[in-house]
Design a protein around this motif. Structure first.
Motif, PDB file in Angstrom:
ATOM      1  N   SER A  35      15.377 -75.301 -13.697  1.00 48.44           N
ATOM      2  CA  SER A  35      14.342 -75.798 -14.616  1.00 48.44           C
ATOM      3  C   SER A  35      13.502 -76.924 -14.010  1.00 48.44           C
ATOM      4  CB  SER A  35      14.981 -76.272 -15.919  1.00 48.44           C
ATOM      5  OG  SER A  35      15.920 -77.286 -15.646  1.00 48.44           O
ATOM      6  N   GLU A  36      14.027 -77.576 -12.971  1.00 52.30           N
ATOM      7  CA  GLU A  36      13.290 -78.644 -12.300  1.00 52.30           C
ATOM      8  C   GLU A  36      12.452 -78.122 -11.137  1.00 52.30           C
ATOM      9  OE1 GLU A  36      16.372 -81.312 -11.188  1.00 52.30           O
ATOM     10  OE2 GLU A  36      16.846 -81.839 -13.266  1.00 52.30           O
ATOM     11  N   GLY A  37      12.455 -76.813 -10.947  1.00 46.28           N
ATOM     12  CA  GLY A  37      11.675 -76.209  -9.881  1.00 46.28           C
ATOM     13  C   GLY A  37      12.349 -76.234  -8.517  1.00 46.28           C
ATOM     14  N   LYS A  38      13.624 -76.589  -8.467  1.00 46.77           N
ATOM     15  CA  LYS A  38      14.358 -76.632  -7.198  1.00 46.77           C
ATOM     16  C   LYS A  38      15.096 -75.325  -6.983  1.00 46.77           C
ATOM     17  CE  LYS A  38      15.014 -81.587  -7.065  1.00 46.77           C
ATOM     18  NZ  LYS A  38      15.982 -82.680  -6.956  1.00 46.77           N
ATOM     19  N   ARG A  39      15.144 -74.883  -5.730  1.00 42.79           N
ATOM     20  CA  ARG A  39      15.852 -73.666  -5.364  1.00 42.79           C
ATOM     21  C   ARG A  39      17.345 -73.966  -5.326  1.00 42.79           C
ATOM     22  NH1 ARG A  39      14.583 -68.850  -5.918  1.00 42.79           N
ATOM     23  NH2 ARG A  39      12.462 -69.488  -5.508  1.00 42.79           N
ATOM     24  N   VAL A  40      18.153 -73.169  -6.026  1.00 42.03           N
ATOM     25  CA  VAL A  40      19.601 -73.321  -6.080  1.00 42.03           C
ATOM     26  C   VAL A  40      20.229 -72.105  -5.409  1.00 42.03           C
ATOM     27  CG1 VAL A  40      21.614 -73.525  -7.588  1.00 42.03           C
ATOM     28  CG2 VAL A  40      19.463 -74.619  -8.236  1.00 42.03           C
ATOM     29  N   TYR A  41      21.137 -72.358  -4.465  1.00 39.74           N
ATOM     30  CA  TYR A  41      21.826 -71.285  -3.749  1.00 39.74           C
ATOM     31  C   TYR A  41      23.263 -71.197  -4.240  1.00 39.74           C
ATOM     32  CZ  TYR A  41      17.782 -71.389  -0.721  1.00 39.74           C
ATOM     33  OH  TYR A  41      16.490 -71.341  -0.252  1.00 39.74           O
ATOM     34  N   VAL A  42      23.719 -69.979  -4.488  1.00 35.62           N
ATOM     35  CA  VAL A  42      25.061 -69.744  -5.007  1.00 35.62           C
ATOM     36  C   VAL A  42      25.779 -68.767  -4.079  1.00 35.62           C
ATOM     37  CG1 VAL A  42      26.390 -68.858  -6.954  1.00 35.62           C
ATOM     38  CG2 VAL A  42      24.236 -70.067  -7.368  1.00 35.62           C
ATOM     39  N   THR A  43      27.004 -69.124  -3.694  1.00 39.85           N
ATOM     40  CA  THR A  43      27.879 -68.216  -2.947  1.00 39.85           C
ATOM     41  C   THR A  43      29.103 -67.974  -3.815  1.00 39.85           C
ATOM     42  OG1 THR A  43      27.120 -69.107  -0.836  1.00 39.85           O
ATOM     43  CG2 THR A  43      29.190 -67.882  -0.819  1.00 39.85           C
ATOM     44  N   GLU A  44      29.439 -66.715  -4.037  1.00 41.98           N
ATOM     45  CA  GLU A  44      30.555 -66.380  -4.913  1.00 41.98           C
ATOM     46  C   GLU A  44      31.269 -65.144  -4.391  1.00 41.98           C
ATOM     47  OE1 GLU A  44      28.764 -65.553  -8.717  1.00 41.98           O
ATOM     48  OE2 GLU A  44      27.336 -64.190  -7.806  1.00 41.98           O
ATOM     49  N   VAL A  45      32.460 -64.913  -4.921  1.00 39.63           N
ATOM     50  CA  VAL A  45      33.209 -63.697  -4.622  1.00 39.63           C
ATOM     51  C   VAL A  45      33.048 -62.762  -5.813  1.00 39.63           C
ATOM     52  CG1 VAL A  45      35.494 -62.713  -4.230  1.00 39.63           C
ATOM     53  CG2 VAL A  45      34.855 -64.862  -3.123  1.00 39.63           C
ATOM     54  N   LYS A  65      44.219 -70.529 -18.288  1.00 39.90           N
ATOM     55  CA  LYS A  65      44.247 -71.598 -17.295  1.00 39.90           C
ATOM     56  C   LYS A  65      45.645 -71.687 -16.675  1.00 39.90           C
ATOM     57  CE  LYS A  65      43.664 -76.538 -16.738  1.00 39.90           C
ATOM     58  NZ  LYS A  65      43.268 -77.803 -17.378  1.00 39.90           N
ATOM     59  N   GLY A  66      45.706 -71.706 -15.347  1.00 44.47           N
ATOM     60  CA  GLY A  66      46.976 -71.801 -14.640  1.00 44.47           C
ATOM     61  C   GLY A  66      47.580 -70.477 -14.226  1.00 44.47           C
ATOM     62  N   SER A  67      47.085 -69.371 -14.766  1.00 44.47           N
ATOM     63  CA  SER A  67      47.604 -68.052 -14.383  1.00 44.47           C
ATOM     64  C   SER A  67      47.345 -67.795 -12.902  1.00 44.47           C
ATOM     65  CB  SER A  67      46.927 -66.951 -15.200  1.00 44.47           C
ATOM     66  OG  SER A  67      47.249 -67.040 -16.560  1.00 44.47           O
ATOM     67  N   ILE A  68      48.310 -67.167 -12.237  1.00 41.88           N
ATOM     68  CA  ILE A  68      48.153 -66.812 -10.831  1.00 41.88           C
ATOM     69  C   ILE A  68      47.612 -65.389 -10.761  1.00 41.88           C
ATOM     70  CG2 ILE A  68      49.305 -66.465  -8.622  1.00 41.88           C
ATOM     71  CD1 ILE A  68      51.466 -68.432  -9.600  1.00 41.88           C
ATOM     72  N   ILE A  69      46.492 -65.228 -10.055  1.00 41.97           N
ATOM     73  CA  ILE A  69      45.921 -63.891  -9.887  1.00 41.97           C
ATOM     74  C   ILE A  69      45.525 -63.679  -8.430  1.00 41.97           C
ATOM     75  CG2 ILE A  69      45.084 -63.809 -12.270  1.00 41.97           C
ATOM     76  CD1 ILE A  69      42.248 -64.157 -11.196  1.00 41.97           C
ATOM     77  N   GLY A  70      45.470 -62.414  -8.059  1.00 39.77           N
ATOM     78  CA  GLY A  70      44.978 -62.020  -6.743  1.00 39.77           C
ATOM     79  C   GLY A  70      43.681 -61.256  -6.913  1.00 39.77           C
ATOM     80  N   ILE A  71      42.748 -61.506  -6.025  1.00 39.27           N
ATOM     81  CA  ILE A  71      41.446 -60.845  -6.091  1.00 39.27           C
ATOM     82  C   ILE A  71      41.119 -60.256  -4.728  1.00 39.27           C
ATOM     83  CG2 ILE A  71      38.953 -61.254  -6.265  1.00 39.27           C
ATOM     84  CD1 ILE A  71      39.471 -63.258  -8.414  1.00 39.27           C
ATOM     85  N   ILE A  72      40.650 -59.029  -4.736  1.00 38.75           N
ATOM     86  CA  ILE A  72      40.062 -58.424  -3.543  1.00 38.75           C
ATOM     87  C   ILE A  72      38.609 -58.168  -3.900  1.00 38.75           C
ATOM     88  CG2 ILE A  72      40.025 -56.459  -1.970  1.00 38.75           C
ATOM     89  CD1 ILE A  72      43.011 -56.141  -2.506  1.00 38.75           C
ATOM     90  N   GLY A  73      37.716 -58.632  -3.052  1.00 41.20           N
ATOM     91  CA  GLY A  73      36.298 -58.479  -3.359  1.00 41.20           C
ATOM     92  C   GLY A  73      35.437 -58.746  -2.147  1.00 41.20           C
ATOM     93  N   ARG A  74      34.203 -59.150  -2.412  1.00 41.19           N
ATOM     94  CA  ARG A  74      33.244 -59.396  -1.339  1.00 41.19           C
ATOM     95  C   ARG A  74      32.476 -60.675  -1.625  1.00 41.19           C
ATOM     96  NH1 ARG A  74      31.209 -56.013  -4.978  1.00 41.19           N
ATOM     97  NH2 ARG A  74      29.045 -56.236  -5.616  1.00 41.19           N
ATOM     98  N   ILE A  75      32.022 -61.340  -0.578  1.00 42.52           N
ATOM     99  CA  ILE A  75      31.191 -62.524  -0.731  1.00 42.52           C
ATOM    100  C   ILE A  75      29.763 -62.086  -0.993  1.00 42.52           C
ATOM    101  CG2 ILE A  75      30.199 -64.503   0.463  1.00 42.52           C
ATOM    102  CD1 ILE A  75      32.852 -64.886   1.836  1.00 42.52           C
ATOM    103  N   GLN A  76      29.161 -62.739  -1.960  1.00 41.72           N
ATOM    104  CA  GLN A  76      27.775 -62.419  -2.304  1.00 41.72           C
ATOM    105  C   GLN A  76      27.012 -63.734  -2.469  1.00 41.72           C
ATOM    106  OE1 GLN A  76      27.071 -59.148  -5.112  1.00 41.72           O
ATOM    107  NE2 GLN A  76      25.958 -60.631  -6.354  1.00 41.72           N
TER     108      GLN A  76
END
Length: 118
Positions: A85-95, A67-78
């Protein structure tokens, strides 16, 4: 098409290593990334970006960062979605990280250095 993201920020919690059923290492982290401008109140706002790291990048991040470490990331959005469990559609956007760089010392070391210099 181009889908490339570069982020530099701090980990919001200690990363935890997980393994898929096939034994592939992964970790899900949240990266706190400051915006490049101040709000009308004068404060700098922060975005909390969900990131997924796979294989060696995941293993190294868990081993060398906390926790608190500084990092750099190169990636893509997905994006993905699932039904909860309640039958609702959940949308996730992540790198999804292609590469990770450790940019700062460990936060504990930084605090120890600051205490010695005081």
């Amino acid at each position: 098409m181009i889908n490339q993201v570069t982020l530099v920020g701090r980990l919001t919690r200690d990363p935890e290593l997980k393994l898929t059923q096939e034994g592939v290492a992964l970790t899900n982290i949240t990266l706190a990334v400051n915006r490049n401008y101040r709000s009308t109140s004068g404060s700098i706002e922060t975005d909390f970006v969900q990131c997924t790291l796979w294989r060696r990048a995941a293993e190294n991040t868990v081993q060398y960062c906390q926790k608190g470490s500084i990092i750099g990331i190169i990636g893509r959005i997905q994006t993905r979605n699932y039904e909860n469990s309640e039958g609702k559609r959940v949308y996730v956007t992540e790198v999804v990280a292609d590469s990770v760089r450790f940019l700062g010392g460990r936060p504990v070391e930084d605090k120890e250095i600051a205490a010695t210099n005081a």
